[in-house]
Design an enzyme around this catalytic site. Structure first.
Site, PDB file in Angstrom:
ATOM      1  N   GLU A 153       0.815  -1.221   0.000  1.00 17.54           N
ATOM      2  CA  GLU A 153       0.000   0.000   0.000  1.00 17.54           C
ATOM      3  C   GLU A 153       0.850   1.272   0.000  1.00 17.54           C
ATOM      4  OE1 GLU A 153      -3.704   2.050   2.505  1.00 17.54           O
ATOM      5  OE2 GLU A 153      -2.895   0.116   3.119  1.00 17.54           O
TER       6      GLU A 153
ATOM      7  N   LYS B  87      -8.502  -1.086   1.160  1.00 15.59           N
ATOM      8  CA  LYS B  87      -9.535  -1.497   2.113  1.00 15.59           C
ATOM      9  C   LYS B  87     -10.340  -2.603   1.455  1.00 15.59           C
ATOM     10  CE  LYS B  87      -9.316   0.061   6.114  1.00 15.59           C
ATOM     11  NZ  LYS B  87      -8.023  -0.625   6.174  1.00 15.59           N
TER      12      LYS B  87
END
Length: 914
Positions: free
Chosen positions: A716, A733
């Site tokens: 990420e 997410k």
């Protein structure tokens, strides 16, 4: 500086000219030390009475009279025919929300000028009244969303009094602002039939002016994003408030995003694209019985006051921009009818000064920059009361600063003049073992003080460059920062910086303003020539490499850290010598920076010689081979969780209660796994981790002075700023395990893509990151080129979105990081309230986990990851942090399983090398 909210009983009145017969108007007389959620249950509608520590709130009906003041008369003159406003000046009141700056970006484009943003406890009524009625500084007011309830004065601040008294100024309330409009006129605030956060609904409306040009009802294309647990009880709505929009209580729709939408809410929200899966009941939409409806919009029968329960500023709301345009037009029409020519003439003067105020709020310390010696009102008084030359002076100052930066100059007397030298070795990387062979060959024998920003997963263009280095030349240094004990309790505590130079001598000093302030000053001090790095395809040319720990949130407007970190709160090398690898073109670059007065080519010569010597040598395969146990798990072979399964599930349930009561939309709960270790080969561990779990934002950092090694396999990106001033965030997410077969794997990937829960998680964080970038980006520039893409890694599929924006010229690199830190995917939303709640739930510091790793180049570019999927080796212990986003749709048992899944790859890597 926050100003205390001072409200006098004599002020709690209501204009009889409006025929208002009742209002909930017992306002806060002193701020409570402990906040309690206040709401009315749907099945027990009665006047609210919430006991608190140090304060009691009761809501009652009251009659009152308000005489027209001379200030109000000065603003409202005999109606005269006026021209349409060239621009609309909005006062945007922030209820400490994480979506306010999405509204800011919208209004900047729609109104033709950015709004002025204040928080709901910045001004007293006297101060607000001064700018509204004496200075005629604003044409309308927008009240933002926020956590909590309008029945709790600490949540709503001055907004209730504003709605009560400003009956002659257009006001739009969003979510919490909408509820406040209902509450101040006597409506009850109750639990919604179910909490709805990050989910979409079709809305039916009455066709009133706020919804002009917007379709209505089922299958109309008018789908909106909702973030709320509380609603206005429609049965308690007084006659003065008119319902104008509603949705079915069972009407929610999952979002299915196109692969490459290029969505930009600021430049126009989604239109009627067929990107939704309709899961509504056939009875929803037009003709839905009133009893099953949830109120989505209201207007006052005589005042120009409006409210919407949904979020028009969300990236996934259709026709959101049109609502803001309609409110602008409502404002125009209102002042065309009622505003005098005298106040019209004051517009240009007032506008120029309010923009100085607005700029001061967004430069400096990111909207909270005003010093403790000077209040918000003092600043506004200076610019409103005739100091017009400030506008010209500031404009000239900005112009000169831009010229200086462009020409490589800086006003600081302690500026450092840096020169860059570099060499390119074409098509060499693959011939010397790639990034792994180069790092082991050049730095693997002495790993102390080494770094490796490792793009070990480069497929599908996820990452292209890797950077590595060790203890370098004369400019090399090692920084270690620890927050003071005081700063664990308050945001201005500062901390201690230890700085070791290339000769090994160490200096320690106290940084009163904290680490971010120090780093900003350091980066601002560098003078350089852009011609030095012409031809380099990457943005890191030397500078700071290291990490920022999660507890540095205390320097980003969070009031406290409940738990102190065992590891330093920040550690960085200043890297003056480094190697860069272009994985796309297979090229290797050797870089060295030095001060202008010196010359440094020896390291370039030595590094080039070492690289060429690697060609064909045994070093490419010389790393040790390590045994791989047949089975291992974090639970069976010695990893101990900070919180047991039972306690973690209990904490998830606590998070769900907070969400139900409107305290948060999403809470990113975490846990820590720990294991004592002895004689662990840290580099071997990292090499194995990158092989088993390659990631685009992986990293190795070795700080021997702190007995600290970091083995990171993060997929990420937190935030990147490139040389073109483009900011990019890529939050993750939504996570699901890979399948055992190709068929199962594809099924699981599709399950993640269509999961309404995971879509809601992702959308909430996308809107949060849009907000964070909106603080420091040009109006209208924040957009979402990719929404809810699914990316596949060695052990998991993840849902990833991309947010970009153009950095404002007056914002520094560190300003951008402070605006977004910690990454929203690790906090939840609204960010500030969510972090406070998580601090009260989590029993230990997250430390490095949830922070960021990466570089700050001397030319003010940066690239930082989110520290997840990471092993921290410190003081004889290996620790792994993991967690997940808790939303209203979360299942506690599933959340625990997801947390354990995320520890699987790093835990197994540790156990392989025990």
């Amino acid at each position: 500086m926050n100003l205390a909210l001072r409200l006098l009983p004599s002020e709690l009145t209501c204009p009889t000219s409006e025929d208002i017969q009742y209002a909930n108007v017992n306002f806060l007389l002193s701020k409570p030390s402990v906040r309690v959620a206040c709401f009315i249950k749907k099945d027990d509608v009665q006047p609210l009475n919430c006991d608190r520590k140090n304060v009691t709130i009761s809501c009652q009906l009251m009659h009152s009279h308000l005489e027209e003041s001379s200030k109000r008369k000065k603003r409202l003159q005999v109606p005269l025919p006026l021209q349409k406003l060239d621009f609309v000046r909005t006062l945007l009141i922030d209820n400490y929300d994480s979506y306010t700056y999405n509204i800011y970006q919208e209004l900047s484009v729609v109104n033709g000028v950015p709004p002025v943003v204040i928080q709901n406890d910045d001004w007293t009524w006297e101060e607000l009244s001064h700018y509204l009625y004496e200075e005629n500084a604003f044409d309308n007011i927008v009240i933002s969303p926020g956590p909590g309830s309008p029945a709790c004065p600490q949540d709503i601040g001055i907004c209730l009094q504003l709605l009560h008294k400003c009956w002659d100024i257009p006001v739009l309330g969003v979510c919490l602002g909408h509820q406040a409009l209902g509450y101040v006129h006597g409506a009850h605030i109750v639990h919604a039939p179910e909490p709805i956060h990050g989910r979409l609904s079709e809305v039916e409306h009455s066709g009133c002016e706020l919804f002009h040009g917007i379709p209505s009802g089922r299958n109309s294309g008018f789908k909106v994003v909702r973030y709320h647990s509380l609603v206005i009880d429609s049965e308690s709505l007084p006659e003065v408030l008119i319902p104008i929009a509603w949705t079915s209580s069972s009407n929610t729709l999952p979002f299915v995003g196109a692969k490459d939408h290029n969505i930009s809410n600021a430049l126009g929200t989604q239109t009627e694209q067929n990107v939704f899966v309709d899961s509504c009941s056939p009875k929803a939409g037009n003709g839905t019985p009133r009893s099953s409806r949830v109120l989505m919009g209201i207007k006052h029968c005589t005042r120009p006051h409006y409210g919407v329960q949904f979020h028009p500023e969300s990236v996934a709301t259709c026709h959101g921009s049109q609502i803001f345009k309609n409110f602008r037009d409502i404002t125009n029409e209102y002042w065309l009818r009622y505003k005098s020519s005298q106040s019209r003439e004051k517009r240009a003067h007032s506008y120029a000064h309010m923009q100085v105020s607005s700029a001061s709020r967004h430069c400096g310390d990111l909207h909270r920059s005003i010093s403790s010696e000077t209040s918000t009102v003092d600043q506004l008084n200076k610019v409103v009361n005739g100091h017009r030359h400030m506008v010209d002076d500031n404009a000239e100052k900005t112009r000169l600063e831009k010229c200086n930066v462009a020409n490589g100059h800086h006003a600081r007397t302690d500026r450092k003049c840096l020169k860059l030298k570099w060499r390119k070795c074409t098509h060499l990387a693959s011939q010397v073992g790639g990034a792994k062979g180069i790092f082991c060959g050049l730095f693997g024998h002495e790993t102390e003080n080494t770094f490796w920003l490792d793009s070990s997963s480069t497929e599908k263009g996820r990452a292209r460059f890797s950077f590595m280095g060790g203890k370098g030349g004369s400019l090399w240094k090692h920084l270690t920062f620890r927050l003071s004990d005081q700063s664990d309790r308050c945001s201005k505590g500062g901390g201690y910086l230890s700085m070791e130079n290339c000769q090994g001598s160490t200096e320690t000093r106290f940084l009163e303003e904290g680490f971010f302030d120090f780093l900003n000053k350091e980066l601002q001090s560098y003078h350089y020539d852009e011609k030095d790095y012409e031809g380099l395809p990457f943005d890191f040319h030397g500078g700071y490499v290291g990490y920022i720990g999660y507890n540095l949130k205390s320097e980003c407007c969070v009031t406290s850290n409940r738990n102190k970190s065992k590891t330093p709160d920040a550690c960085f090398f200043f890297a003056d010598n480094l190697i860069a690898i272009d994985h796309k073109n297979d090229n290797v670059y050797i870089l060295a920076i030095h001060e202008e007065s010196s010359s440094m080519t020896q390291w370039l010569d030595d590094a080039e010689e070492k690289l060429l010597n690697l060609y064909g040598s045994e070093i490419m395969g010389s790393e040790k081979q390590y045994p791989h146990p047949l089975t291992c798990s974090s639970q069976k072979v010695g990893f101990a969780a900070e919180k047991s399964r039972e306690q973690y599930i209990k904490d998830v349930k606590k998070c769900l209660e907070y969400i139900k009561d409107g305290e948060s939309y999403e809470l990113c709960l975490t846990n820590q796994m720990r294991k004592p270790i002895k004689n662990l080969d840290s580099l071997g561990l990292y090499l194995h981790l990158r092989e088993r779990n390659p990631a685009p934002y992986a990293a190795w950092l070795n700080f021997p002075k702190e007995d600290l090694c970091i083995c990171c396999s993060s997929p990420e990106r937190f935030l990147q700023l490139d040389r073109n001033d483009i900011l990019e965030a890529k939050p993750i997410k939504g996570t699901i395990a890979r399948g055992a077969t190709a068929e199962e794997d594809e099924r699981l990937k599709l399950k993640l893509q269509l999961s309404e829960k995971d879509q809601a998680e992702n959308l909430m964080i996308v809107d949060l990151l849009r907000n964070d970038l909106g603080r420091v980006c040009d109006p209208g520039s924040v957009h979402v080129p990719r929404l809810m893409d699914v990316e596949s890694y060695a052990t998991v599929h993840t849902m990833v979105s991309t947010i970009r924006g153009k950095k404002r010229s007056d914002a520094s690199a560190v300003d951008c990081v402070k605006a977004a830190f910690p990454g929203g995917s690790m906090t939840g939303a609204p960010k500030l309230r969510s972090m406070e709640l998580l601090d009260s739930i989590e029993s230990c510091s997250r430390g490095i986990y949830s922070g960021c790793i990466g570089f700050f180049s001397y030319n003010q570019t940066f690239d930082l990851n989110i520290v997840i999927r990471t092993v921290i080796i410190h003081d004889g212990e290996a620790s792994i942090g993991a967690g997940g986003a808790i939303v209203s749709l979360s299942n506690p048992e599933d959340e625990y399983k997801e947390m354990i899944l995320k520890t699987k790859a790093p835990a197994k890597a540790v156990l392989d090398f025990e």
